[in-house]
Design a protein around this motif. Structure first.
Motif, PDB file in Angstrom:
ATOM      1  N   ASN A  30      18.480 -23.042  22.971  1.00 59.57           N
ATOM      2  CA  ASN A  30      18.116 -22.822  23.859  1.00 59.57           C
ATOM      3  C   ASN A  30      18.673 -21.350  24.423  1.00 59.57           C
ATOM      4  N   ILE A  31      20.638 -20.880  23.722  1.00 63.31           N
ATOM      5  CA  ILE A  31      20.770 -19.902  23.267  1.00 63.31           C
ATOM      6  C   ILE A  31      21.254 -20.668  22.071  1.00 63.31           C
ATOM      7  N   GLY A  32      19.584 -19.952  21.184  1.00 64.49           N
ATOM      8  CA  GLY A  32      19.739 -20.821  19.794  1.00 64.49           C
ATOM      9  C   GLY A  32      20.296 -19.937  18.814  1.00 64.49           C
ATOM     10  N   HIS A  33      20.215 -19.747  17.914  1.00 66.46           N
ATOM     11  CA  HIS A  33      21.036 -18.941  16.695  1.00 66.46           C
ATOM     12  C   HIS A  33      19.596 -19.029  15.707  1.00 66.46           C
ATOM     13  N   TYR A  34      19.406 -17.868  14.669  1.00 63.48           N
ATOM     14  CA  TYR A  34      18.130 -16.773  14.083  1.00 63.48           C
ATOM     15  C   TYR A  34      19.960 -16.722  12.657  1.00 63.48           C
ATOM     16  N   ILE A  35      19.246 -17.617  11.596  1.00 69.01           N
ATOM     17  CA  ILE A  35      20.225 -17.471  10.779  1.00 69.01           C
ATOM     18  C   ILE A  35      19.719 -17.072   8.588  1.00 69.01           C
ATOM     19  N   ARG A  36      20.311 -16.381   7.687  1.00 68.72           N
ATOM     20  CA  ARG A  36      19.565 -15.948   6.926  1.00 68.72           C
ATOM     21  C   ARG A  36      20.479 -15.291   5.670  1.00 68.72           C
ATOM     22  N   LEU A  37      20.178 -15.228   4.918  1.00 68.95           N
ATOM     23  CA  LEU A  37      20.864 -14.255   3.685  1.00 68.95           C
ATOM     24  C   LEU A  37      20.294 -12.885   3.458  1.00 68.95           C
ATOM     25  N   THR A  38      21.581 -12.645   2.670  1.00 64.51           N
ATOM     26  CA  THR A  38      20.832 -10.864   2.419  1.00 64.51           C
ATOM     27  C   THR A  38      20.924 -10.716   1.717  1.00 64.51           C
ATOM     28  N   PRO A  39      20.044  -9.675   1.196  1.00 68.26           N
ATOM     29  CA  PRO A  39      19.923  -9.249  -0.119  1.00 68.26           C
ATOM     30  C   PRO A  39      21.294  -9.562  -1.732  1.00 68.26           C
TER      31      PRO A  39
ATOM     32  N   LYS B 203       0.901  -1.217  -0.017  1.00 68.37           N
ATOM     33  CA  LYS B 203      -0.165  -0.270  -0.194  1.00 68.37           C
ATOM     34  C   LYS B 203       0.380   0.997   0.275  1.00 68.37           C
ATOM     35  N   GLU B 204       1.851   0.745   0.630  1.00 67.69           N
ATOM     36  CA  GLU B 204       2.523   2.676   1.071  1.00 67.69           C
ATOM     37  C   GLU B 204       4.094   2.644   0.366  1.00 67.69           C
ATOM     38  N   GLN B 205       4.136   1.379  -1.127  1.00 70.06           N
ATOM     39  CA  GLN B 205       5.176   0.994  -1.705  1.00 70.06           C
ATOM     40  C   GLN B 205       6.744   1.382  -0.875  1.00 70.06           C
ATOM     41  N   ILE B 206       6.406   0.751  -0.403  1.00 70.55           N
ATOM     42  CA  ILE B 206       8.116   0.712   0.815  1.00 70.55           C
ATOM     43  C   ILE B 206       8.845  -0.851  -0.177  1.00 70.55           C
ATOM     44  N   ASP B 207       9.801  -0.141  -0.369  1.00 74.20           N
ATOM     45  CA  ASP B 207      10.889  -1.071  -1.398  1.00 74.20           C
ATOM     46  C   ASP B 207      11.862  -1.746  -0.057  1.00 74.20           C
ATOM     47  N   CYS B 208      11.300  -2.492   0.502  1.00 77.86           N
ATOM     48  CA  CYS B 208      12.452  -3.358   1.285  1.00 77.86           C
ATOM     49  C   CYS B 208      12.256  -4.647   1.321  1.00 77.86           C
ATOM     50  N   ASP B 209      12.341  -5.546   0.257  1.00 82.67           N
ATOM     51  CA  ASP B 209      12.781  -6.967  -0.117  1.00 82.67           C
ATOM     52  C   ASP B 209      11.782  -7.624   0.865  1.00 82.67           C
ATOM     53  N   PHE B 210      10.890  -7.345   0.836  1.00 79.04           N
ATOM     54  CA  PHE B 210       9.718  -8.558   1.562  1.00 79.04           C
ATOM     55  C   PHE B 210      10.035  -9.756   0.561  1.00 79.04           C
ATOM     56  N   HIS B 211       9.670 -10.839   1.401  1.00 78.34           N
ATOM     57  CA  HIS B 211       9.262 -12.273   0.760  1.00 78.34           C
ATOM     58  C   HIS B 211       8.809 -12.828   1.333  1.00 78.34           C
ATOM     59  N   ARG B 212       7.996 -13.822   1.116  1.00 78.38           N
ATOM     60  CA  ARG B 212       8.002 -14.679   2.128  1.00 78.38           C
ATOM     61  C   ARG B 212       7.981 -16.153   1.581  1.00 78.38           C
TER      62      ARG B 212
END
Ligand SMILES: Cc1cc2nc3c(=O)[nH]c(=O)nc-3n(C[C@H](O)[C@H](O)[C@H](O)COP(=O)(O)OP(=O)(O)OC[C@H]3O[C@@H](n4cnc5c(N)ncnc54)[C@H](O)[C@@H]3O)c2cc1C
Length: 427
Positions: A283-292, A111-120
């Motif tokens: 318990n002391i976990g990680h979150y991992i992803r690739l960047t654009p 709606k607000e045309q926010i270009d922020c690499d949103f991907h499902r």
């Protein structure tokens, strides 16, 4: 190595919103310029309210500009725990809100045309221990049967097509989770709030609140006093002494992120072929992803320490070692960014929102704030407009942290960290 969040470093330059004269009054003063505050300001301004947002530092300088940039489904507590606490109908309502929150982010960006690499891209919850995989099996059934949410269970063997690591024992794949570029998102949401008519004042902290007997508040700030019909506290883990009531209810836990040098598309795709977000069950976990631009962002609590420049570097060293355990092929990789931030946890590990002593608030997202802060900003704009039913967290109260004399300084965290580390070692 840069000690700033990759997301803020690679977002467009934010405009300067400092030094503007403060109006004498407003319908709504929002305290805090993260995703909660910006979303509240945006949605309230679109309803016609005269909104003034004051931010102590710069928009996105709290957790909202320093997170893992994951926009995922699910609550911190399990569906079974939610049902036990709140009963099935409220648990379902809560779960649906968390799911809808990702839709709200997506709709806003369109709606607000926010270009922020949103991907499902989907979320892989990866099992650190074989028994975690068994719990995932039960969770998958519960989600499908009672929460209308279909997920896919991946065995250790199936997981090879999703992750360039042999470290885990399987995974639960949620197809609806997303990732985005949170620096661009915060920036775009601030601009959208301004287009809707909200005023944003940076480097202007609220320093005291005085309730006016006939209704509303006088909000003292560093640069003047403003009379407000309503006030919304949107300061989460960065709540300071101006609002001590919330500090007694939040445990702020340091979380840290390292980002590698650009790896090139081929090498990046060998690590996470379908570009999913990955969250592990330690318990002391990680979150991992690739960047654009094909770097690997690797986050975690590392040392259970607060974030400051020296602590961030030490935590970055811990994360680099852990990265090499999970992805031995990256043991020689260069690290280009390290940073840290505070995650606001409530004692009962669900967010809390409502009204206390005339002051509206939403906080304690327990590491799930990208989508929920956006969602709760919209919900609280409705609540303040006379629709309390819009708040999926209504009636939950906001329990104090049950530690004598607790005032927001979580001196006990290193002990909790040592305990959880020991539990993780028993594999
Ligand atoms: C390292 C890290 C990784 C994370 N990863 C993820 C993730 O991948 N996905 C996810 O969903 N969540 C994640 N989170 C959590 C998420 O970032 C937060 O839940 C969310 O950003 C909270 O938004 P907020 O607007 O409520 O608070 P914040 O973004 O923290 O904003 C609060 C603001 O209030 C301001 N403030 C404080 N006191 C005052 C005052 N007196 N006057 C004026 N302003 C004041 C602060 O300066 C700050 O800018 C992560 C958090 C961290 C730290």
């Amino acid at each position: 190595m840069k000690q700033i969040p990759y997301w803020l470093d690679t977002a467009p330059a934010f405009p300067d919103r400092t030094g503007k004269p403060l109006p004498e009054q407003a319908d709504l003063v929002v305290i805090g310029g993260g995703l909660t505050g910006l979303s509240t300001a945006y949605h309230a301004a679109r309803k016609g309210a005269h909104v003034v947002l004051v931010e102590k530092d710069k928009v996105g300088s709290g957790a909202s500009g320093r997170n893992g940039s994951m926009c995922t489904q699910g609550i911190t507590i399990s569906p079974a725990e939610a049902r036990k606490r709140y009963g099935q109908p409220r648990a379902r309502e809560l779960y649906d809100a968390f799911r809808e929150a990702v839709d709200v982010v997506e709709e806003l960006t369109v709606k607000e045309q926010i270009d922020c690499d949103f991907h499902r891209v989907g979320r892989l919850g990866v099992a650190f221990k074989p028994q975690h995989f068994e719990s995932m099996r039960a969770k998958q059934r519960d989600l499908a049967d009672n929460f209308g949410h279909d997920t896919t269970l991946l065995s250790k063997n199936d997981l090879r097509a999703e992750l360039g690591s042999d470290y885990y024992h399987g995974a639960l794949l949620d197809p609806l989770s997303a990732h985005l570029h949170v620096g661009k998102y915060v920036h775009g949401l601030a601009e959208a709030a301004e287009r809707a008519g909200a005023q944003i004042h940076e480097r202007n902290a609220a320093t005291a609140l005085h309730r006016i007997p006939e209704g509303g508040f006088l909000v003292e700030t560093l640069h003047g006093t403003i009379r407000a019909k309503q006030v919304m506290a949107a300061t989460d883990a960065y709540t300071d002494k101006a609002m001590p009531w919330f500090r007694k209810r939040l445990i702020n836990v340091g979380s840290f992120v390292i980002v590698t040098e650009p790896l090139g598309e081929e090498r990046a795709r060998q690590l996470i072929p379908n570009n999913r977000v990955v969250v592990d069950s330690k318990n002391i976990g990680h979150y991992i992803r690739l960047t654009p631009d094909n770097r690997l962002a690797f986050g975690g609590r590392a040392r259970f320490a607060p974030s400051n420049p020296a602590s961030d570097v030490k935590s970055g060293d811990v994360l680099k070692q852990e990265l090499a355990e999970i992805f031995p092929q990256l043991s020689d990789v260069r690290i280009d960014y390290v940073w840290g931030g505070s995650v606001g946890f409530s004692y009962d590990r669900v967010p809390h929102a409502g009204e206390a002593n005339g002051l509206y608030y939403s906080m304690g997202y327990c590491g799930h704030g990208v989508q929920m802060a956006t969602y709760m900003g919209r919900a609280m704009a409705e609540v303040m407009d006379g629709h309390p039913e819009a708040n999926p967290l209504r009636g939950f109260g906001f329990p104090k942290v049950p530690v004598p004399f607790y005032n927001g300084t979580a001196w006990f965290l290193p002990f909790a960290g040592a305990y959880y580390k020991a539990k993780d070692r028993l594999r």
